[in-house]
Motif scaffolding. Structure first.
Motif, short mmCIF file in Angstrom:
data_model
loop_
_atom_site.label_atom_id
_atom_site.label_comp_id
_atom_site.label_asym_id
_atom_site.label_seq_id
_atom_site.Cartn_x
_atom_site.Cartn_y
_atom_site.Cartn_z
N HIS A 1 49.11 -50.09 8.50
CA HIS A 1 49.52 -48.75 8.03
C HIS A 1 48.49 -47.71 8.46
O HIS A 1 48.85 -46.64 8.96
CB HIS A 1 49.66 -48.78 6.51
CG HIS A 1 49.73 -47.42 5.89
ND1 HIS A 1 50.83 -46.61 6.00
CD2 HIS A 1 48.79 -46.72 5.19
CE1 HIS A 1 50.58 -45.46 5.37
NE2 HIS A 1 49.36 -45.51 4.88
N LEU A 2 47.23 -48.04 8.27
CA LEU A 2 46.16 -47.08 8.53
C LEU A 2 46.02 -46.73 10.00
O LEU A 2 45.86 -45.55 10.35
CB LEU A 2 44.85 -47.67 7.99
CG LEU A 2 43.71 -46.74 7.66
CD1 LEU A 2 44.16 -45.67 6.68
CD2 LEU A 2 42.55 -47.54 7.08
N ASP A 3 46.10 -47.73 10.88
CA ASP A 3 45.91 -47.42 12.31
C ASP A 3 47.01 -46.50 12.84
O ASP A 3 46.76 -45.57 13.59
CB ASP A 3 45.73 -48.67 13.18
CG ASP A 3 46.95 -49.57 13.27
OD1 ASP A 3 48.04 -49.19 12.82
OD2 ASP A 3 46.80 -50.68 13.80
N GLY A 4 48.25 -46.74 12.40
CA GLY A 4 49.35 -45.88 12.82
C GLY A 4 49.23 -44.46 12.29
O GLY A 4 49.46 -43.48 13.00
N LYS A 5 48.83 -44.36 11.03
CA LYS A 5 48.68 -43.05 10.40
C LYS A 5 47.58 -42.24 11.10
O LYS A 5 47.78 -41.07 11.42
CB LYS A 5 48.34 -43.23 8.92
CG LYS A 5 48.21 -41.96 8.14
CD LYS A 5 47.94 -42.24 6.68
CE LYS A 5 47.81 -40.94 5.91
NZ LYS A 5 47.53 -41.19 4.49
N ILE A 6 46.45 -42.86 11.35
CA ILE A 6 45.34 -42.18 12.01
C ILE A 6 45.72 -41.78 13.44
O ILE A 6 45.45 -40.67 13.89
CB ILE A 6 44.06 -43.06 12.01
CG1 ILE A 6 43.53 -43.20 10.58
CG2 ILE A 6 42.99 -42.47 12.92
CD1 ILE A 6 42.45 -44.24 10.43
N ALA A 7 46.37 -42.70 14.15
CA ALA A 7 46.77 -42.42 15.54
C ALA A 7 47.70 -41.22 15.61
O ALA A 7 47.54 -40.36 16.50
CB ALA A 7 47.42 -43.65 16.16
N ARG A 8 48.66 -41.13 14.70
CA ARG A 8 49.60 -40.00 14.71
C ARG A 8 48.92 -38.70 14.28
O ARG A 8 49.10 -37.66 14.91
CB ARG A 8 50.81 -40.30 13.82
CG ARG A 8 51.78 -41.29 14.44
CD ARG A 8 53.03 -41.47 13.58
NE ARG A 8 52.74 -42.01 12.26
CZ ARG A 8 52.56 -43.31 12.00
NH1 ARG A 8 52.66 -44.19 12.98
NH2 ARG A 8 52.31 -43.72 10.78
N GLN A 9 48.14 -38.75 13.20
CA GLN A 9 47.50 -37.54 12.68
C GLN A 9 46.48 -36.94 13.64
O GLN A 9 46.35 -35.74 13.75
CB GLN A 9 46.82 -37.81 11.34
CG GLN A 9 47.77 -37.95 10.18
CD GLN A 9 47.05 -38.23 8.87
OE1 GLN A 9 45.89 -38.60 8.84
NE2 GLN A 9 47.78 -38.06 7.77
N ARG A 10 45.75 -37.81 14.31
CA ARG A 10 44.67 -37.34 15.19
C ARG A 10 45.07 -37.33 16.67
O ARG A 10 44.22 -37.20 17.54
CB ARG A 10 43.43 -38.19 14.99
CG ARG A 10 42.88 -38.11 13.57
CD ARG A 10 41.62 -38.90 13.43
NE ARG A 10 41.19 -38.93 12.04
CZ ARG A 10 40.16 -39.66 11.62
NH1 ARG A 10 39.47 -40.41 12.47
NH2 ARG A 10 39.82 -39.64 10.35
N ASN A 11 46.35 -37.57 16.91
CA ASN A 11 46.86 -37.61 18.28
C ASN A 11 46.06 -38.59 19.15
O ASN A 11 45.58 -38.26 20.23
CB ASN A 11 46.87 -36.20 18.90
CG ASN A 11 47.75 -36.14 20.13
OD1 ASN A 11 48.68 -36.94 20.27
ND2 ASN A 11 47.45 -35.21 21.01
N MET A 12 45.92 -39.81 18.63
CA MET A 12 45.14 -40.85 19.30
C MET A 12 46.03 -42.00 19.77
O MET A 12 45.57 -43.13 19.89
CB MET A 12 44.04 -41.38 18.37
CG MET A 12 43.06 -40.32 17.92
SD MET A 12 41.91 -40.94 16.68
CE MET A 12 40.54 -41.37 17.73
#
Length: 189
Positions: free
Chosen positions: A46-57
């Motif tokens: 959950h966390l890796d997807g959320k961070i990737a989307r929020q930070r455009n990573m």
């Protein structure tokens, strides 16, 4: 390597530790320890997807690593469950077949320059698999901590029901992936 990819890699690194606790029947509370490790590993999904989307990573590497990490985690749990008699082997084999088919489709797509990202069915499938694994682990933890085998049959039935539902969603998501990406298969040499 960015933070989301590091979290996916952490999920893969947690797999052998999770499996060791799950299979260590001589360790007091081994199902509970396995549950905690599985929950932590699942949360990194959950966390890796959320961070990737929020930070455009979002990266191509991450689009492969994330689902691979999910597959390794869930398949390890299901294979261990089957070997321990905690779930039906046919569910595990069907889920494995779908995972190999979709992963193969993704690899073929890469050769043609296309990245097949997870769709809503794939995400639903992954969540259902993780819930099924956690339900089995919770039920086994309760049985282990209570020190009684009185509800063992009911716990196995409920656990298998959740794994069976997950298997059904796995089949549906596999059919959807193949239908949506049939052009990749049809252009294979």
């Amino acid at each position: 390597m960015n933070l989301p990819n590091k979290l996916s890699l952490l999920r893969i690194l947690l797999v052998p530790v999770f499996a060791a606790f799950l299979l260590a029947s001589s360790v007091q509370g081994h199902f509970l320890w396995a549950l905690v490790l599985f929950a932590v590993a699942s949360y990194t999904d959950h966390l890796d997807g959320k961070i990737a989307r929020q930070r455009n990573m979002i990266t191509t590497f991450g689009q492969f690593l994330d689902p691979l990490a999910d597959k390794v985690l869930v398949m390890t749990a299901l294979i261990c469950f089957a070997s321990m008699g905690l779930c039906n082997i046919w569910f595990v084999l069907i889920i494995m077949l779908r995972e190999f088919a979709v992963t193969s489709l993704r690899l073929v797509a890469v050769e043609s320059g296309k990245v097949i990202a997870a769709n809503k069915w794939g995400k639903t499938k992954t969540v259902s698999q993780m819930i099924a694994v956690m339900v089995v682990l919770i039920l086994q933890s309760v049985q282990e901590l209570a020190g009684t085998g009185a509800a063992a049959g009911a716990f196995l039935l409920v656990g298998n029901l959740f794994v069976g539902i997950s298997c059904l969603l796995t089949i549906v998501s596999g059919v959807v992936y193949i239908r949506q990406n049939y052009q990749v298969i049809s252009t294979m040499k």
